[in-house]
Design an enzyme around this catalytic site. Structure first.
Site, mmCIF file in Angstrom:
data_model
loop_
_atom_site.group_PDB
_atom_site.id
_atom_site.type_symbol
_atom_site.label_atom_id
_atom_site.label_comp_id
_atom_site.label_asym_id
_atom_site.label_seq_id
_atom_site.Cartn_x
_atom_site.Cartn_y
_atom_site.Cartn_z
ATOM 1 N N TYR A 1 -1.730 -9.776 0.905
ATOM 2 C CA TYR A 1 -1.455 -8.982 1.715
ATOM 3 C C TYR A 1 -0.336 -9.425 2.433
ATOM 4 C CZ TYR A 1 -2.083 -4.627 4.492
ATOM 5 O OH TYR A 1 -1.923 -3.517 5.253
ATOM 6 N N SER B 1 -27.746 -5.964 12.017
ATOM 7 C CA SER B 1 -27.242 -5.107 11.120
ATOM 8 C C SER B 1 -28.631 -4.948 9.857
ATOM 9 C CB SER B 1 -25.957 -5.535 10.406
ATOM 10 O OG SER B 1 -26.282 -6.620 9.459
ATOM 11 N N ASP C 1 -6.415 3.068 7.464
ATOM 12 C CA ASP C 1 -7.783 3.060 7.333
ATOM 13 C C ASP C 1 -8.353 3.900 8.519
ATOM 14 O OD1 ASP C 1 -7.109 2.113 4.905
ATOM 15 O OD2 ASP C 1 -7.784 0.063 5.517
ATOM 16 N N GLY D 1 -16.495 -4.946 0.718
ATOM 17 C CA GLY D 1 -15.699 -5.666 -0.154
ATOM 18 C C GLY D 1 -14.951 -4.922 -1.222
ATOM 19 N N ALA D 2 -15.014 -3.449 -1.208
ATOM 20 C CA ALA D 2 -14.796 -2.803 -2.382
ATOM 21 C C ALA D 2 -13.449 -2.053 -2.161
ATOM 22 C CB ALA D 2 -15.827 -1.551 -2.752
ATOM 23 N N SER E 1 -14.818 -0.533 4.682
ATOM 24 C CA SER E 1 -15.961 -0.706 5.175
ATOM 25 C C SER E 1 -15.901 -1.329 6.669
ATOM 26 C CB SER E 1 -16.919 -1.520 4.223
ATOM 27 O OG SER E 1 -16.466 -2.887 4.161
ATOM 28 N N LEU F 1 -12.898 0.132 0.315
ATOM 29 C CA LEU F 1 -13.004 1.349 1.023
ATOM 30 C C LEU F 1 -13.190 1.327 2.213
ATOM 31 C CD1 LEU F 1 -15.953 2.653 -1.786
ATOM 32 C CD2 LEU F 1 -13.399 2.973 -1.783
HETATM 33 C C1 GLA Z 1 -5.544 -1.943 3.514
HETATM 34 C C2 GLA Z 1 -5.001 -2.012 5.066
HETATM 35 C C3 GLA Z 1 -4.267 -0.555 5.065
HETATM 36 C C4 GLA Z 1 -3.334 -0.373 4.111
HETATM 37 C C5 GLA Z 1 -3.759 -0.623 2.855
HETATM 38 C C6 GLA Z 1 -2.669 -0.483 1.626
HETATM 39 O O1 GLA Z 1 -6.475 -0.935 3.252
HETATM 40 O O2 GLA Z 1 -5.942 -2.100 5.991
HETATM 41 O O3 GLA Z 1 -3.647 -0.612 6.833
HETATM 42 O O4 GLA Z 1 -2.145 -1.392 4.255
HETATM 43 O O5 GLA Z 1 -4.542 -1.933 2.766
HETATM 44 O O6 GLA Z 1 -2.070 0.834 1.620
#
Ligand code: GLA
Length: 377
Positions: A219, A62, A167, A117-118, A122, A120
């Site tokens: 989570y 990378s 995502d 790690g933000a 990645s 978004l």
């Molecule tokens: C992370 C997970 C998603 C979703 C969000 C919370 O981004 O990858 O699948 O559960 O958290 O909405």
């Protein structure tokens, strides 16, 4: 990128693919409850140059991090063995093998400007770029839904993060100028126009620099609470609980599980309201729902943190029409939908508030809804 690839690996890549990170406009922790989400692909992408090899060797490099050239063998990929960012491409190779595609040796060069790690996505951007490349190179013929499920499998069973499908869906199925209204029960989706600029608004991302990991405990424990709630309420998933069921649910669930359930149920309802408002009144009208979403995550789902709360409060006090944390929580970024005329004062107010609280300086930048994954060369 092709030139760099050739100088590292001694031959030109067969192609270059890119896939974006995402911002979730609204619909947090609803995806694994088979509910609704409204994310969009952002103008920050991961890019991958790939060439297949005649043997089973995998070589990965990378342009970021300090991991150097890493090697692996496609014949012996196992959960828990890959390190750092290499988990994501190797997880995709592994997941494709699990569904019967004989992916073998590869040389792979990765570049990305999605902040890591933000919050978004990645890692999903990397996975989606890699799966787009391998799907095309091996003529596997997977459609975007199959690719979403394969990358989810990579995350869940190879990387070890029990995440949902939001995502990857945003990265693979997003479109410029639109948010993706996705029903996570059956993956049906619709692109909803979201043109902040035309409404005189800018969507600011405030990266708090508080790093998080969804392979950690928070989570997974929220997901477990949701599963418990669904079981006690006798439904397949919390998607099947409506606003009108909440009162009865409060008598059946322990107080903490009830709060978790209430977040998911009200959040699903807010997604539907936002989709409606975007169609009828435009982006400026959704501010109060963004605010309510943040309060629900802070108080009921308890996945915010002081830095995210401060970012949201400071942005709102300085003129944002609505703000909320985005993504899985416990750190990462907030978003603030802000009138263009107030952008500078919102940025300055958030920076001032962070400095005053003694927090690390946040990074603030604007994003716009952008195209999903594609081949570049
Ligand atoms: C992370 C997970 C998603 C979703 C969000 C919370 O981004 O990858 O699948 O559960 O958290 O909405």
């Amino acid at each position: 990128m092709a030139a760099r690839f050739a100088s590292v690996f001694g031959a030109a890549p067969e192609g270059v693919w890119q896939a974006p990170g995402r911002v979730n406009l609204i619909g947090e922790h609803t995806d694994y409850n088979e509910g609704f989400v409204l994310p969009f692909a952002i103008d920050r992408t991961a890019r991958v140059a790939v060439r297949r090899r005649p043997d089973s060797g995998i070589r990965l490099l990378s342009t970021f991090g300090n991991q150097g050239l890493t090697t692996a063998d496609a014949g012996s990929l196992e959960r828990g063995t890959a390190k750092g960012w290499t988990k994501y491409p190797l997880g995709v190779v592994w997941a494709l093998q699990q569904i019967g595609l004989p992916v073998r040796g590869l040389d792979l060069l990765l570049d990305s400007d999605v902040p890591r790690g933000a919050g978004l996505a990645s890692s999903h951007a990397i996975e989606c770029a890699v799966i787009s490349a391998l799907n095309e190179l091996s003529a596997a013929g997977l459609d975007t839904r199959d690719m979403v499920l394969a990358t989810q499998r990579a995350e869940n069973d190879f990387v070890g993060a029990p995440t949902g499908i939001m995502d990857q869906s945003a990265s693979l199925r997003g479109g410029a100028g639109h948010a993706l209204f996705l029903d996570c029960r059956d993956q049906s989706c619709r692109l909803v126009p979201f043109d902040a600029e035309a409404a005189g608004l800018v969507l600011l991302v405030i990266d708090t620099k508080v790093s998080h990991s969804h392979a950690g405990g928070g989570y997974a424990s929220r997901r477990a609470s949701c599963e418990l709630g669904a079981e006690v309420l006798g439904v397949k998933a919390l998607r099947d609980v409506g606003m009108e069921d909440l009162e009865e649910a409060s008598g059946l669930l322990d107080p903490e599980t009830y709060r978790r359930v209430r977040h998911v149920v009200t959040e699903n309802d807010r997604v539907l309201q936002v989709v409606g408002l975007l169609g009828s009144a435009g982006p400026a009208a959704i501010g109060p729902l963004l605010d309510a979403s943040h309060a629900s995550m802070r108080d009921d789902f308890e996945i915010s943190c002081p830095e995210l709360d401060l970012a949201v409060e400071a942005a709102r006090a300085a003129g944002a029409v609505g703000a909320r944390m985005t993504g899985g929580g416990f750190g990462g970024s907030a978003i603030a939908l802000t009138p263009v005329a107030a952008e500078q004062q919102v940025r300055a107010a958030v920076e001032r508030a962070f400095a005053g609280a003694g927090y690390v300086a946040p990074e603030i930048f604007s994003v716009r809804p952008s195209a999903g994954a594609m081949r570049l060369a």
